[in-house]
Design an enzyme around this catalytic site. Structure first.
Site, PDB file in Angstrom:
ATOM      1  N   ASP A 267       0.864  -1.185   0.000  1.00  0.00           N
ATOM      2  CA  ASP A 267       0.000   0.000   0.000  1.00  0.00           C
ATOM      3  C   ASP A 267       0.906   1.243   0.000  1.00  0.00           C
ATOM      4  OD1 ASP A 267      -2.149   1.680  -0.052  1.00  0.00           O
ATOM      5  OD2 ASP A 267      -3.128   0.893   1.722  1.00  0.00           O
TER       6      ASP A 267
HETATM    7  C1  BGC Z   1      -5.074   3.289   0.374  1.00  0.00           C
HETATM    8  C2  BGC Z   1      -5.333   2.233  -0.677  1.00  0.00           C
HETATM    9  C3  BGC Z   1      -5.288   2.839  -2.049  1.00  0.00           C
HETATM   10  C4  BGC Z   1      -3.967   3.531  -2.245  1.00  0.00           C
HETATM   11  C5  BGC Z   1      -3.797   4.127  -3.620  1.00  0.00           C
HETATM   12  C6  BGC Z   1      -3.853   4.122   0.060  1.00  0.00           C
HETATM   13  O1  BGC Z   1      -3.758   5.221   0.911  1.00  0.00           O
HETATM   14  O2  BGC Z   1      -4.935   2.666   1.627  1.00  0.00           O
HETATM   15  O3  BGC Z   1      -6.555   1.604  -0.427  1.00  0.00           O
HETATM   16  O4  BGC Z   1      -5.491   1.845  -2.997  1.00  0.00           O
HETATM   17  O5  BGC Z   1      -3.846   4.556  -1.280  1.00  0.00           O
HETATM   18  O6  BGC Z   1      -4.570   5.242  -3.807  1.00  0.00           O
END
Ligand code: BGC
Length: 721
Positions: A267
């Site tokens: 993530d």
């Molecule tokens: C979130 C994810 C997301 C990623 C990309 C992160 O802050 O936890 O769920 O896919 O950002 O935007």
């Protein structure tokens, strides 16, 4: 390209090209050099070189067919080996046609329509140039304080698993290569992100492995079984180790035990965050831990590009690990057909035709009507009569903020507002508006105006809620009531002495005290998406009879959290007949039961249940049980009843929940019509994780509980022999 050719491609790549292939950045990095060719902006901040950006394997967050075509074409010109970029984004509940939030979709209990919504989201995204969506999010959650509860389908592992599989099917279809209008899906966040302590985002997660396997892992596994191409790690620790560096979880469970051979992505910045967690000293150690754990792609931090080459050269990391990661990424590109056509479905003309089309919005409308849960309806205040004289009051009466968090390319101003739609429908009567309050503030003038408008109406429809910033990522709350200003508005209007129907737009189960007790009717609209106003107006006026059922318990108060339906009995369960007893498991200031149980929801008609019939009072490993109940629509409108089957394993080696959902049947019944809900239950459905983590059943007594929700059920027993 076949696998041999892909392997050959990996062989031709330099170590730098390989590590850059693992890097994922946002689009603004591609605008990172100024006219003199100096590194600027985010590239400079992150210390990333132009070469790394030029060779990176994927981009996140860019969309729009022309923009993506431009970036891909420029990239391909520079690419030494002709490896195309992957474009990914968070298409969570729609691309531009926004569907209700996933928690609302869960409440529809309609996996077919959920699948359809994902298919549409994929189509809109694919023509706009995207290849992968960071969805579905299937984190099980029992804590409505957590802002990301809006992204899940609820608190039940069985139902979440059905939705996880449906979303994956909808996004991916049968073949990414033959169906360029589909997207690769990425299930997230592995694992157990939804169990953050206190519901505070990014907080610690700690639980037994048995608990993890029994409740939290099934939905990720269901997505894998449905063929999901990617998995995303979570921000949290699991048993003291951040997920992105958690070898047991990633290599052990995900890869070896479950055989996942797709791409695993960290993530956002979660590899570097291992330093803040206290499990890596620096970027170098973070890279070391993540690659060993099996993370292929690094989102938005440069630990891999900066340190993997050196870690390999000095023998600390086997180059084989990087080769495997690169191969998996190339395999995904091949599956998407990008080596044949790097632009895939990106097409500005089709984009204009398809995106936010009437046909897509119609499905969003349908899903929104099926996701709104009628929580209370005393004296049949709802549906509104066509000639009703209505005062529509509240901060959401004319608000376009009904798409919810993660609404991708959705434009608030395009959303159908409740007020507009209601006015169109109540042609015989009239709708008078008053703002009443803002989301967080109220003035004496607003109150006076609201009372004035209310005095002229037969009935007040109050449109209340949380704005979309109050849930979603980073949107945790300790107080889950509606903001005080809105509770004040309810109180003031109650004094007007008119019937009140409250409609609530929000992203989490709320503590509804101050609203539900003061209102005659309450409709939980959630964030209903692009067609929200039209859908909710049709439910309010009875064009559609509500059929949704809660997939999360609504607590009595925040102090009860976590409160979920599949809890244990304890050694000192509270006897409902003797609530004054002290030394039992209870609160002295609150009931144990939630305000509204899992599975709950009303209809404009009523249903009566016949006796529960079970084919035998014994089950064997070979022979399943057939369970039946006859349901009659005893009201005056056609309606849909969701008949729910729960099971309790009375005695287990490990204590078992009071009830667990095992199946449900939807019956659409005309007035006076009866239908039979039939369930089959077999030994496999009775298995659970024992203390040694084996997954098997225990012989002995079980209860079957069938009814309209997890609280109101009939019971029969059987024995597994
Ligand atoms: C979130 C994810 C997301 C990623 C990309 C992160 O802050 O936890 O769920 O896919 O950002 O935007």
């Amino acid at each position: 390209m076949n696998n041999e050719q892909l392997l050959d491609l990996v062989k031709q790549m330099t170590l730098e090209e390989k590590t850059a292939q693992l890097l994922q950045l946002t689009a603004n990095f591609y605008e990172g050099t100024n006219v003199e060719g100096q590194i600027t902006g985010p590239m400079e901040e992150m210390g990333i070189t132009e070469q790394s950006v030029d060779a990176s394997g994927s981009i996140l967050g860019l969309s729009g067919a022309q923009a993506i075509i431009d970036v891909q074409q420029a990239y391909m010109k520079k690419s030494r080996l002709g490896i195309p970029l992957l474009f990914m984004a968070d298409v969570v509940h729609g691309f531009k046609t926004i569907f209700p939030i996933p928690l609302a979709i869960g409440c529809s209990w309609d996996t077919e329509l959920a699948e359809k919504s994902a298919e549409i989201a994929a189509r809109e995204s694919a023509v706009s140039g995207l290849h992968v969506t960071f969805a579905p999010m299937v984190d099980l959650v029992r804590d409505p304080r957590w802002g990301r509860v809006m992204e899940t389908t609820g608190e039940d592992p069985y139902l979440n698993s059905l939705f996880a599989a449906a979303f994956v099917r909808g996004y991916q279809g049968d073949s990414l290569k033959d169906e360029p209008d589909r997207l690769a899906a990425c299930v997230k966040h592995f694992a157990a992100y939804g169990a953050a302590e206190g519901g505070r985002d990014y907080n610690t997660v700690d639980m037994s492995e048995r608990n993890l396997r029994e409740y939290y892992l099934p939905a990720y596994k269901a997505a894998l079984d449905a063929g999901v191409e990617m998995v995303m790690t979570s921000f949290n620790t699991v048993d003291g180790i951040p997920a992105s560096g958690n070898e047991k979880l990633m290599r052990g469970i995900l890869r070896e035990e479950w055989g996942f051979d797709g791409v695993l992505i960290s993530d956002w910045a979660s590899i570097r965050e291992m330093i803040a967690h206290g499990s890596a000293e620096d970027d170098r150690e973070a890279a070391y831990r993540a690659i060993r754990a099996g993370v292929d792609m690094e989102m938005m931090t440069p630990c891999y590009v900066h340190h993997l080459p050196e870690l390999i050269e000095n023998g600390e990391v086997d180059e084989k690990l990087i080769d495997e990661a690169v191969l998996r990424i190339l395999q995904l590109k091949e599956k998407l057909g990008l080596f044949d056509n790097p632009l895939r479905a990106a097409d500005p003309e089709r984009e204009r035709e398809i995106v936010f089309s009437k046909e897509h919005r119609q499905v969003s409308y349908e899903l929104a009507t099926k996701s709104a849960v009628l929580l209370k309806n005393d004296d049949s205040v709802l549906p509104l009569q066509p000639d009703a004289n209505v005062a529509l009051i509240g901060p959401f009466a004319q608000s376009p903020d009904i798409l919810g968090w993660w609404s991708c390319e959705g434009v608030k101003e395009d959303a159908v507002k409740l007020g507009t739609a209601l006015q169109e429908r109540l042609t015989g009567g009239k709708v008078q508006f008053a703002q009443g309050s803002n989301v967080h503030t109220i003035t004496a003038e607003q109150i006076a105006e609201a009372l004035e408008v209310a005095s002229k109406a037969d009935l007040i429809v109050l449109a209340l809620g949380e704005d979309s910033e109050m849930s979603g990522e980073g949107g945790s709350r300790t107080d889950i009531r509606l903001p005080a200003a809105q509770l004040e508005l309810v109180k003031q209007l109650k004094a007007a002495g008119k019937p009140i129907a409250s409609v609530i737009f929000n992203g989490r189960p709320l503590d509804l005290h101050g609203v539900i007790d003061e209102s005659d009717a309450v409709l939980e609209a959630w964030f209903p998406g692009s067609e929200g106003g039209a859908a909710i107006a049709d439910v309010l006026t009875g064009v559609v009879n509500p059929s949704a059922r809660l997939t999360m318990s609504f607590p009595q108060s925040v102090g009860q959290i976590p409160v979920y339906y599949n809890h244990f009995n304890t050694g000192r369960p509270l006897n409902p007949e003797k609530t004054e007893e002290r030394y039992v498991s209870k609160y002295i200031d609150s009931p144990n039961e939630p305000l509204l149980p899992f599975g709950y929801g009303l209809s404009y008609t009523s249903f009566s249940y016949g006796d529960l019939e079970v084919s035998s009072n014994e089950m064997t490993a070979e022979e399943s049980l057939s369970i039946q109940v006859r349901v009659t629509n005893t009201g005056e409108r056609a309606g849909v009843e969701t008949v729910q089957l729960y099971v309790r394993d009375v005695t287990g080696e490990v204590v078992r929940p009071m009830r667990e959902l095992k199946g449900y049947v939807k019956l659409a019944l005309a007035p006076g019509e009866s239908g039979t809900a039939t369930f089959t239950l077999n030994e496999e459905q009775l298995r659970y994780h024992h203390s040694d983590l084996s997954h098997r059943s225990d012989r002995g007594e079980f209860h079957l509980l069938v009814g309209a929700n997890s609280r109101d059920t009939q019971k029969k027993s059987f024995r597994l022999v």
